[in-house]
Motif scaffolding. Structure first.
Motif, mmCIF file in Angstrom:
data_model
loop_
_atom_site.group_PDB
_atom_site.id
_atom_site.type_symbol
_atom_site.label_atom_id
_atom_site.label_comp_id
_atom_site.label_asym_id
_atom_site.label_seq_id
_atom_site.Cartn_x
_atom_site.Cartn_y
_atom_site.Cartn_z
ATOM 1 N N VAL A 155 0.839 -1.200 0.000
ATOM 2 C CA VAL A 155 0.000 0.000 0.000
ATOM 3 C C VAL A 155 0.873 1.249 0.000
ATOM 4 O O VAL A 155 0.558 2.242 -0.672
ATOM 5 N N ASN A 156 1.996 1.209 0.690
ATOM 6 C CA ASN A 156 2.884 2.374 0.673
ATOM 7 C C ASN A 156 3.500 2.577 -0.709
ATOM 8 O O ASN A 156 3.693 3.718 -1.132
ATOM 9 N N GLU A 157 3.814 1.486 -1.426
ATOM 10 C CA GLU A 157 4.293 1.667 -2.797
ATOM 11 C C GLU A 157 3.239 2.389 -3.627
ATOM 12 O O GLU A 157 3.557 3.285 -4.421
ATOM 13 N N LEU A 158 1.972 2.019 -3.442
ATOM 14 C CA LEU A 158 0.891 2.659 -4.196
ATOM 15 C C LEU A 158 0.735 4.129 -3.809
ATOM 16 O O LEU A 158 0.638 5.000 -4.687
ATOM 17 N N THR A 159 0.707 4.418 -2.506
ATOM 18 C CA THR A 159 0.450 5.798 -2.079
ATOM 19 C C THR A 159 1.638 6.712 -2.371
ATOM 20 O O THR A 159 1.470 7.823 -2.875
ATOM 21 N N ASP A 160 2.834 6.242 -2.071
ATOM 22 C CA ASP A 160 4.013 7.058 -2.332
ATOM 23 C C ASP A 160 4.201 7.275 -3.837
ATOM 24 O O ASP A 160 4.599 8.360 -4.265
ATOM 25 N N SER A 161 3.877 6.255 -4.631
ATOM 26 C CA SER A 161 4.093 6.356 -6.078
ATOM 27 C C SER A 161 3.049 7.234 -6.746
ATOM 28 O O SER A 161 3.366 8.005 -7.660
ATOM 29 N N ILE A 162 1.806 7.142 -6.306
ATOM 30 C CA ILE A 162 0.778 7.956 -6.945
ATOM 31 C C ILE A 162 0.975 9.435 -6.603
ATOM 32 O O ILE A 162 0.649 10.321 -7.406
ATOM 33 N N ILE A 163 1.567 9.703 -5.438
ATOM 34 C CA ILE A 163 1.927 11.074 -5.091
ATOM 35 C C ILE A 163 3.070 11.556 -5.985
ATOM 36 O O ILE A 163 3.163 12.735 -6.330
ATOM 37 N N GLY A 164 3.948 10.630 -6.367
ATOM 38 C CA GLY A 164 5.046 10.975 -7.264
ATOM 39 C C GLY A 164 6.142 11.777 -6.595
ATOM 40 O O GLY A 164 6.725 12.670 -7.210
ATOM 41 N N ASP A 165 6.459 11.440 -5.341
ATOM 42 C CA ASP A 165 7.420 12.246 -4.592
ATOM 43 C C ASP A 165 8.823 11.644 -4.562
ATOM 44 O O ASP A 165 9.687 12.113 -3.826
ATOM 45 N N HIS A 166 9.061 10.589 -5.343
ATOM 46 C CA HIS A 166 10.386 9.989 -5.412
ATOM 47 C C HIS A 166 10.748 9.675 -6.865
ATOM 48 O O HIS A 166 9.870 9.490 -7.718
ATOM 49 N N TYR A 167 12.057 9.571 -7.112
ATOM 50 C CA TYR A 167 12.503 8.982 -8.366
ATOM 51 C C TYR A 167 12.147 7.488 -8.337
ATOM 52 O O TYR A 167 12.017 6.897 -7.263
ATOM 53 N N PRO A 168 11.991 6.865 -9.509
ATOM 54 C CA PRO A 168 11.725 5.420 -9.528
ATOM 55 C C PRO A 168 12.867 4.629 -8.890
ATOM 56 O O PRO A 168 14.023 4.776 -9.261
ATOM 57 N N VAL A 169 12.533 3.818 -7.883
ATOM 58 C CA VAL A 169 13.505 2.946 -7.225
ATOM 59 C C VAL A 169 12.827 1.600 -6.956
ATOM 60 O O VAL A 169 11.814 1.576 -6.248
ATOM 61 N N PRO A 170 13.353 0.510 -7.512
ATOM 62 C CA PRO A 170 14.448 0.412 -8.476
ATOM 63 C C PRO A 170 14.101 1.136 -9.779
ATOM 64 O O PRO A 170 12.930 1.273 -10.125
ATOM 65 N N ASP A 171 15.144 1.551 -10.514
ATOM 66 C CA ASP A 171 14.877 2.363 -11.699
ATOM 67 C C ASP A 171 14.236 1.567 -12.828
ATOM 68 O O ASP A 171 13.522 2.127 -13.651
ATOM 69 N N ARG A 172 14.464 0.255 -12.878
ATOM 70 C CA ARG A 172 13.874 -0.545 -13.960
ATOM 71 C C ARG A 172 12.381 -0.738 -13.751
ATOM 72 O O ARG A 172 11.588 -0.582 -14.668
#
Length: 541
Positions: free
Chosen positions: A127-144
């Motif tokens: 769920v944190n991957e979903l919430t943090d990612s939809i906010i878009g507050d980090h570079y992609p990690v892992p980058d692939r």
């Protein structure tokens, strides 16, 4: 009629560039002429459930961000926390499931629970991957690829691309900005890995999506081409004769679009078996790229990547099936055991040193970098590898599309999309006044209308031969645009027959296809009348 000089300036252009002139002609006001652009494959439907869940997830993610800290006056918040976020999501969605004004709560919660159960995800981490990612507050990690998104998308690809033949191979995935980016990145990486070098020969199964014909000619790649022609007479399938040129080991790679664009026909089991046997017995060193964007429109679709995972780079785009061309969602798939890594490791020492110099900033052991990770690095010219990767909100959308689709056990969405295309196909056939029984591996997303094929069948060889001698092949597309307001793409630009046009069944209202069929029939009738007039004139003293 169809003076060649009129069309000379268009003969070398891509059909996607010719369409601009066709659009201009089609939009000229004439009494009774409607403007119908059937030249673009952008679907006019969308998948709603995953989108409802996505936009609701964004609202929840903002409440999570405010938990860390929140300055309401300044509009500043922190980053979503991990601990306890799954339970908070469940409480938050439960309050909204019965609220008809905020659709998507039930889908969001069901998708999250489905993923946790199916993949064994830690609830809070997912769920944190979903919430943090939809906010878009980090570079992609892992980058692939995000960890959870890669697991979900891998399973979705097995569902979508390998339903009829699931391989045991595990694939590494690189989510990218649509099939367009996938093509660009793969060509670039094959060159930089010295897997394809200037002057090398590649084979293309034609007809094929035009950029695959055009990109090898660029000075960036300078590749030679041979065309493996899958003709209509062979139901667009590969015969033994078609495969024979691949016995030449100077042909380094085979590029396939499956189902075809514009043929809209998937490789059938007999043809697939023929290709698999050929590669295993005669060309185990052959590199293959399969572009399977339209596979989801064929029931129980079988991708080459499922049958020949060791040899194959798989490309898939979510754009057409989910109606999300603007989202730019695609993925590159390479099996963890693959010919690309093996070939790179076997290259001469001098070549290895050149590549060491290219990738030395990434790792002390550049020779250990897998091909799929070279694709990632090369997509950002290596130096910007640390900021590579598809944007995180896009990866969340990708995850939700995949999850919602896999939850649809009765495949209701897939059946609905297929039904849209099938209805329009039949309406066009009725408008043309011809009968055509579509075969099981025809996806109906596009159609090739081959004037020569149908003319020989319905009006005979003499008329057809006269038209070919006196009319330029581009005249069909230009007449449809100028006289009927209908835009289609010339088939010759896809290495389809010269006297053919490509029609998209995806992007216009249903009733438009009857009009397109009548327009195509009217142009053909005009050629027949011109033939009769010419014969009548020559018969006069």
């Amino acid at each position: 009629m169809g003076d060649a000089s009129i069309y000379a300036k268009f003969e070398e252009l891509s059909p996607f560039e010719i369409k601009d002139e066709l659009i201009r002609l089609a939009q000229v006001d004439k009494a009774g002429k409607a403007y119908l652009n059937a030249g673009r494959g952008n679907p006019n439907w969308i998948a709603t459930r995953a989108r409802e869940a996505f936009f609701l997830l964004g609202q929840f993610a903002l409440t999570e961000s405010k938990r860390t800290f929140f300055d309401a006056e300044a509009g500043v918040a922190g980053m979503p926390p991990t601990s306890g976020c799954y339970d908070r999501l469940k409480t938050w969605t439960s309050k909204r499931i019965t609220d008809t004004e905020t659709p998507g709560a039930d889908t969001l919660q069901a998708a999250v629970d489905f993923a946790i159960m199916k993949f064994g995800f830690d609830p809070d981490k997912f769920v944190n991957e979903l919430t943090d990612s939809i906010i878009g507050d980090h570079y992609p990690v892992p980058d692939r690829s995000l960890v959870h998104n890669e697991a979900i998308t891998h399973e979705y690809l097995m569902w979508a691309m390998c339903a009829g033949h699931r391989p045991t191979a595990k694939f590494d995935l690189y989510p990218v900005e649509g099939g367009t980016a996938a093509m660009c990145y793969i060509f670039k990486a094959l060159k930089n890995a010295r897997l394809l070098n200037p002057g090398d020969t590649i084979a293309l199964v034609t007809p094929i999506f035009t950029p695959y014909l055009e990109m090898p000619h660029l000075e960036d790649y300078a590749l030679k081409q041979i065309h493996i022609s899958a003709e209509a007479e062979d139901r667009f399938q590969l015969t033994d004769d078609d495969l024979r040129p691949l016995e030449d080991k100077t042909v380094k790679a085979l590029f396939i679009v499956n189902p075809g664009n514009p043929s809209a026909v998937a490789i059938d089991p007999d043809s697939m078996g023929r290709l698999v046997s050929f590669v295993r017995t005669k060309r185990p060193d052959l590199m293959i790229l399969t572009d399977d964007v339209y596979g989801t429109f064929v029931p129980n679709f079988e991708s080459v990547m499922g049958h020949l995972p060791y040899n194959t780079i798989g490309v898939y785009s979510f754009s057409k099936y989910f109606g999300c061309t603007g989202w730019r969602l695609g993925v590159v798939a390479v099996a963890q055991d693959n010919i690309f890594d093996k070939t790179i490791h076997a290259m001469p020492e001098a070549t290895q040193k050149l590549m060491d110099a290219r990738y030395k900033a990434l790792t002390p052991k550049p020779r250990d970098i897998k091909f799929i990770d070279r694709v990632v690095a090369d997509s950002r010219d290596v130096a910007l590898n640390h900021t590579a990767g598809l944007s995180l909100p896009q990866q969340v959308m990708m995850s939700l599309f995949g999850l919602v689709e896999m939850m649809d056990e009765n495949k209701l969405y897939q059946k609905a999309c297929m039904a849209i295309c099938e209805k329009r196909f039949h309406m066009l056939m009725d408008g043309m006044g011809i009968e055509f029984a579509a075969r099981p591996y025809f996806d109906r997303y596009y159609g090739i209308i081959d004037y020569e094929y149908w003319a020989r069948k319905y009006v005979g060889d003499e008329v057809t031969d006269w038209v070919k001698e006196n009319v330029h092949p581009l005249d069909i597309a230009f007449k449809l645009a100028e006289d009927h307001g209908i835009v289609v793409l010339n088939g010759s630009g896809f290495e389809a027959p010269n006297w053919s046009v490509r029609v998209s069944f995806a992007n216009l209202p249903d009733e438009s296809y009857s009009a397109i069929g009548r327009g195509i029939r009217s142009v053909a009738r005009g050629y027949l009348q011109a033939y009769r007039a010419a014969k009548g004139q020559t018969a006069q003293p």
